[in-house]
Design an enzyme around this catalytic site. Structure first.
Site, PDB file in Angstrom:
ATOM      1  CB  ALA A  11      13.676  18.592   2.894  1.00 39.39           C
ATOM      2  N   GLY A  12      12.554  16.497   5.543  1.00 38.59           N
ATOM      3  CA  GLY A  12      11.423  16.555   6.592  1.00 38.59           C
ATOM      4  C   GLY A  12      11.973  16.756   8.154  1.00 38.59           C
ATOM      5  CG  PHE A  13      10.371  16.316  12.681  1.00 37.87           C
ATOM      6  CD1 PHE A  13      11.148  17.153  13.523  1.00 37.87           C
ATOM      7  CD2 PHE A  13       9.598  15.091  13.251  1.00 37.87           C
ATOM      8  CE1 PHE A  13      11.154  16.963  14.656  1.00 37.87           C
ATOM      9  CE2 PHE A  13       9.823  15.224  14.843  1.00 37.87           C
ATOM     10  CZ  PHE A  13      10.655  15.981  15.365  1.00 37.87           C
ATOM     11  CB  VAL A  58      10.645   8.614  -3.249  1.00 42.18           C
ATOM     12  CG1 VAL A  58       9.320   8.093  -2.981  1.00 42.18           C
ATOM     13  CG2 VAL A  58      11.669   7.578  -2.913  1.00 42.18           C
ATOM     14  CD  GLU A  80       1.922  11.891   1.497  1.00 42.77           C
ATOM     15  OE1 GLU A  80       1.297  12.574   2.589  1.00 42.77           O
ATOM     16  OE2 GLU A  80       1.747  12.409   0.301  1.00 42.77           O
ATOM     17  CB  SER A 121       5.493   3.121  11.703  1.00 40.02           C
ATOM     18  OG  SER A 121       4.557   3.817  12.819  1.00 40.02           O
ATOM     19  CE1 TYR A 179       2.912   6.402   8.048  1.00 39.63           C
ATOM     20  CE2 TYR A 179       2.492   5.475  10.056  1.00 39.63           C
ATOM     21  CZ  TYR A 179       3.237   6.059   9.354  1.00 39.63           C
ATOM     22  OH  TYR A 179       4.455   6.406   9.790  1.00 39.63           O
ATOM     23  CG  ASN A 208       4.080   8.657  19.107  1.00 40.88           C
ATOM     24  OD1 ASN A 208       4.070   7.285  19.227  1.00 40.88           O
ATOM     25  ND2 ASN A 208       2.789   9.129  18.585  1.00 40.88           N
ATOM     26  NE  ARG A 247      -0.057   6.273  19.668  1.00 40.37           N
ATOM     27  CZ  ARG A 247      -1.440   5.927  20.030  1.00 40.37           C
ATOM     28  NH1 ARG A 247      -1.618   5.565  21.381  1.00 40.37           N
ATOM     29  NH2 ARG A 247      -2.507   6.085  19.265  1.00 40.37           N
TER      30      ARG A 247
HETATM   31  C1  UD1 Z   1       2.566   8.415  14.969  1.00 45.15           C
HETATM   32  C2  UD1 Z   1       2.804   9.086  13.398  1.00 45.15           C
HETATM   33  C3  UD1 Z   1       3.369   7.987  12.618  1.00 45.15           C
HETATM   34  C4  UD1 Z   1       4.183   7.551  13.112  1.00 45.15           C
HETATM   35  C5  UD1 Z   1       3.990   6.770  14.674  1.00 45.15           C
HETATM   36  C6  UD1 Z   1       5.098   6.129  15.268  1.00 45.15           C
HETATM   37  C7  UD1 Z   1       2.051  11.024  12.416  1.00 45.15           C
HETATM   38  C8  UD1 Z   1       0.748  11.594  11.988  1.00 45.15           C
HETATM   39  N1  UD1 Z   1       1.745   9.909  12.975  1.00 45.15           N
HETATM   40  O1  UD1 Z   1       1.335   7.815  14.916  1.00 45.15           O
HETATM   41  O2  UD1 Z   1       3.859   8.531  11.384  1.00 45.15           O
HETATM   42  O3  UD1 Z   1       4.905   6.172  12.303  1.00 45.15           O
HETATM   43  O4  UD1 Z   1       3.735   7.903  15.360  1.00 45.15           O
HETATM   44  O5  UD1 Z   1       4.737   5.856  16.470  1.00 45.15           O
HETATM   45  O6  UD1 Z   1       2.742  11.775  12.733  1.00 45.15           O
HETATM   46  N2  UD1 Z   1      -4.389  12.822  19.100  1.00 45.15           N
HETATM   47  C9  UD1 Z   1      -5.140  13.834  19.904  1.00 45.15           C
HETATM   48  N3  UD1 Z   1      -5.260  15.031  19.398  1.00 45.15           N
HETATM   49  C10 UD1 Z   1      -4.741  15.254  18.040  1.00 45.15           C
HETATM   50  C11 UD1 Z   1      -3.935  14.436  17.372  1.00 45.15           C
HETATM   51  C12 UD1 Z   1      -3.814  12.911  17.739  1.00 45.15           C
HETATM   52  O7  UD1 Z   1      -5.773  13.239  20.783  1.00 45.15           O
HETATM   53  O8  UD1 Z   1      -4.975  16.241  17.882  1.00 45.15           O
HETATM   54  C13 UD1 Z   1      -4.193  11.419  19.794  1.00 45.15           C
HETATM   55  C14 UD1 Z   1      -4.475  10.224  18.621  1.00 45.15           C
HETATM   56  O9  UD1 Z   1      -5.982   9.802  18.591  1.00 45.15           O
HETATM   57  C15 UD1 Z   1      -3.564   9.229  19.270  1.00 45.15           C
HETATM   58  C16 UD1 Z   1      -2.210   9.965  19.774  1.00 45.15           C
HETATM   59  O10 UD1 Z   1      -2.661  11.325  20.065  1.00 45.15           O
HETATM   60  O11 UD1 Z   1      -4.135   8.408  20.253  1.00 45.15           O
HETATM   61  C17 UD1 Z   1      -1.003   9.949  18.958  1.00 45.15           C
HETATM   62  O12 UD1 Z   1      -1.644  10.487  17.696  1.00 45.15           O
HETATM   63  P1  UD1 Z   1      -0.479  10.613  16.562  1.00 45.15           P
HETATM   64  O13 UD1 Z   1       0.481  11.616  16.961  1.00 45.15           O
HETATM   65  O14 UD1 Z   1      -1.115  10.818  15.246  1.00 45.15           O
HETATM   66  O15 UD1 Z   1       0.411   9.398  16.462  1.00 45.15           O
HETATM   67  P2  UD1 Z   1       0.328   7.890  16.063  1.00 45.15           P
HETATM   68  O16 UD1 Z   1      -1.014   7.523  15.420  1.00 45.15           O
HETATM   69  O17 UD1 Z   1       0.823   7.325  17.406  1.00 45.15           O
END
Ligand code: UD1
Length: 368
Positions: A11-13, A58, A80, A121, A179, A208, A247
């Protein structure tokens, strides 16, 4: 006869897009999902009437046994997903992600299926692969605790900044967050146990994922959804570090396609694959492209100048293996994908809980 696929966390994204793709390909689809409030709020998602939905956790053996009845293959997405949150909600992350996967396999031992595909991941790599100034490839870059004025990038022994290069599957894992640790355990449980019980295990290491359907009101979700929710509410995106961290943002439809290949392709059995778009971007660039697409080009991001504990600096995807072995071809252009996300967000209600979530991290000294 068409196969029945169980999608945990369906049901998630990612699950929503994947289940639609599976139905289009003629599979029967069953979803096991506990509809956690942080993702789904208090409302109930609307499912395609062709999907058989079982509400359950699960970790619940009885729910798993029910969900596995008559199933030919499993895609395990239930997890999570917040890196920052995992550093304090430790028990919950380990329980849902690892005990959850263990419970799933406990059920699978009784009712084996043809194939199990697990969502791992890129986080398991820790820092991605880097190149040093002298051209050598560095596999074990780590971030030091940074003092004011020092570079954000990992450096070599001589203090020179390392340059990120695409990270292939052979890079050894460096588990920098709870994580990441839980995702690696999920991956290993799948690849270790599946063949023992005559099943084929496959792990996809996702970068991402973004696209319509991201949980906008979940402040622990991916950065694009968080930024979208902020901009939608007239707030500037809040950038950690200096925004130059890189990323690979991959459209959720391309991710769904990768899962279909992982389910179907004979070569996938027993393997791990990176899933990205093959193009990397900085977080700052992404904030700007999104603000423009959402009609708020003047909304300058706030740059925190602080990092979240557990975050890595750069990790970009080498997707050569999945291209070569499974014929994966990411199709979505980033600008078009962001425009589509922006159009979707415009019609959504998004509660901006980011300040609250940052407070949770700051109160625990997890932003520095
Ligand atoms: C994300 C996913 C993770 C997945 C991984 C795969 C989430 C929460 N995390 O981790 O489940 O396994 O990708 O690549 O979906 N950032 C900001 N401002 C914000 C939020 C984040 O600058 O408000 C920055 C973070 O510091 C980081 C980057 O954006 O440098 C990416 O963060 P995030 O989207 O949380 O992704 P990942 O840690 O790469």
């Amino acid at each position: 006869m068409s196969e029945t696929v169980l999608v945990t966390g369906g049901a998630g994204f990612i699950g929503t897009h994947l289940t639609a793709a599976l139905l289009r390909r003629g599979y029967r689809v069953r979803v096991l999902d506990s509809l956690i409030e942080q993702v789904h709020g208090t409302g109930r998602p609307r499912f395609d009437p062709e999907i058989e939905f079982i509400e359950g956790d699960v970790r619940d053996g009885a729910a798993i046994a029910r969900a596995l009845r008559g199933v030919h293959a499993v895609v395990h997405l239930a997890a999570e997903v917040g890196v920052g949150q995992s550093m304090y909600a430790v028990e919950r992350y380990v329980s849902v992600n690892d005990c959850g996967t263990a419970a799933l396999f406990q059920g699978l031992i009784e009712r084996p299926v043809r194939r199990v595909v697990v969502a791992s991941s890129m986080s398991i790599y820790g820092e991605g692969l880097y190149r040093a100034a002298d051209g050598t490839i560095v596999q074990d870059a780590v971030r030091k605790v940074r003092r004011l004025g020092e570079p954000w990038d990992p450096v070599d022994a001589g203090g020179q900044a390392l340059v990120p290069v695409p990270t292939p599957e052979w890079k050894a894992p460096t588990l920098a967050s709870v994580y990441a640790l839980t995702k690696y355990v999920q991956e290993r449980l799948t690849l270790t146990l599946s063949p023992v019980y005559g099943m084929e295990g496959v792990a996809l290491r996702l970068w991402n994922a973004y696209g319509p359907g991201q949980a906008l009101s979940n402040p622990y979700t991916g950065v694009l959804a968080i930024f979208a929710s902020r901009i939608h509410n007239g707030q500037p995106p809040m950038i950690f570090e200096d925004g130059e961290q890189r990323r690979d943002f991959v459209h959720v439809e391309d991710v769904a396609e990768a899962f279909v290949l992982a389910l179907e392709h004979p070569a996938a059995a027993g393997n791990v694959y990176n899933v990205g778009s093959g193009q990397d971007r900085s977080v700052r660039e992404v904030a700007q492209i999104l603000a423009r697409a959402m009609g708020r080009p003047g909304l300058e991001p706030e740059v925190a100048g602080k990092a979240r504990t557990g975050d890595i600096r750069h990790c970009i995807a080498d997707i050569d293996k999945i291209r070569r072995e499974l014929g994966y071809r990411p199709r979505r252009d980033f600008a078009e994908g962001v425009a589509e996300l922006a159009a979707w967000v415009a019609d959504q209600e998004a509660v901006d809980r980011v300040t609250e979530a940052c407070g949770e991290l700051e109160a625990r000294g997890l932003v520095a």
